[in-house]
Design a protein around this motif. Structure first.
Motif, PDB file in Angstrom:
ATOM      1  N   ALA A  84       0.840  -1.203   0.000  1.00  0.00           N
ATOM      2  CA  ALA A  84       0.000   0.000   0.000  1.00  0.00           C
ATOM      3  C   ALA A  84       0.876   1.255   0.000  1.00  0.00           C
ATOM      4  O   ALA A  84       0.640   2.194  -0.772  1.00  0.00           O
ATOM      5  CB  ALA A  84      -0.935  -0.007   1.203  1.00  0.00           C
ATOM      6  N   GLU A  85       1.882   1.265   0.839  1.00  0.00           N
ATOM      7  CA  GLU A  85       2.802   2.405   0.895  1.00  0.00           C
ATOM      8  C   GLU A  85       3.527   2.580  -0.442  1.00  0.00           C
ATOM      9  O   GLU A  85       3.655   3.696  -0.949  1.00  0.00           O
ATOM     10  CB  GLU A  85       3.810   2.183   2.021  1.00  0.00           C
ATOM     11  N   HIS A  86       3.988   1.485  -1.008  1.00  0.00           N
ATOM     12  CA  HIS A  86       4.676   1.529  -2.310  1.00  0.00           C
ATOM     13  C   HIS A  86       3.756   2.076  -3.400  1.00  0.00           C
ATOM     14  O   HIS A  86       4.176   2.902  -4.221  1.00  0.00           O
ATOM     15  CB  HIS A  86       5.179   0.130  -2.687  1.00  0.00           C
ATOM     16  N   LEU A  87       2.494   1.628  -3.430  1.00  0.00           N
ATOM     17  CA  LEU A  87       1.561   2.067  -4.466  1.00  0.00           C
ATOM     18  C   LEU A  87       1.290   3.563  -4.375  1.00  0.00           C
ATOM     19  O   LEU A  87       1.236   4.249  -5.404  1.00  0.00           O
ATOM     20  CB  LEU A  87       0.249   1.288  -4.355  1.00  0.00           C
ATOM     21  N   VAL A  88       1.138   4.077  -3.174  1.00  0.00           N
ATOM     22  CA  VAL A  88       0.891   5.515  -3.001  1.00  0.00           C
ATOM     23  C   VAL A  88       2.116   6.309  -3.446  1.00  0.00           C
ATOM     24  O   VAL A  88       1.985   7.328  -4.142  1.00  0.00           O
ATOM     25  CB  VAL A  88       0.506   5.838  -1.545  1.00  0.00           C
TER      26      VAL A  88
END
Length: 106
Positions: A84-88
């Motif tokens: 999730a952090e990577h996608l944002v």
């Protein structure tokens, strides 16, 4: 066929995802599945992983309308917070890159 996972942040703590099944040619069809009301992007990814397993090993991921890469379904399940952090971060990087040519022209 490789599905497209479309993630959308509706409010500060509300996320929705939909699944699309594109055919060759690159045109995204209407969603064939939608689920929402998740309190975090990681929870949304975990639920989507359950929906994809065991039918698919990889999915294309779009966040807020931008393609943010192709990912293994097992990563959605095993590392939802990190992903999730990577996608944002990837979303912000790609959004900024897309805006750069417009700034140079103006």
């Amino acid at each position: 066929m490789q599905p497209v996972l479309e993630l959308v942040k509706r409010q500060t703590t509300s996320y929705t995802y939909s699944v699309r099944a594109p055919r060759s040619g690159g045109v995204l069809p209407a969603s064939c599945y939608v689920d929402g009301g998740f309190g975090s992007l990681a929870a949304c990814l975990s639920d989507a992983a359950e929906a994809f397993s065991p039918y698919f090993t990889r999915v294309y991921v779009r966040y807020q309308g931008l393609c943010v890469g192709e990912h293994m379904v097992m990563r959605l399940r095993a590392q939802p917070e990190a992903l999730a952090e990577h996608l944002v971060q990837e979303y912000h990087r790609r959004k900024q890159a897309a805006e750069e040519p417009a700034r140079r022209v103006a």
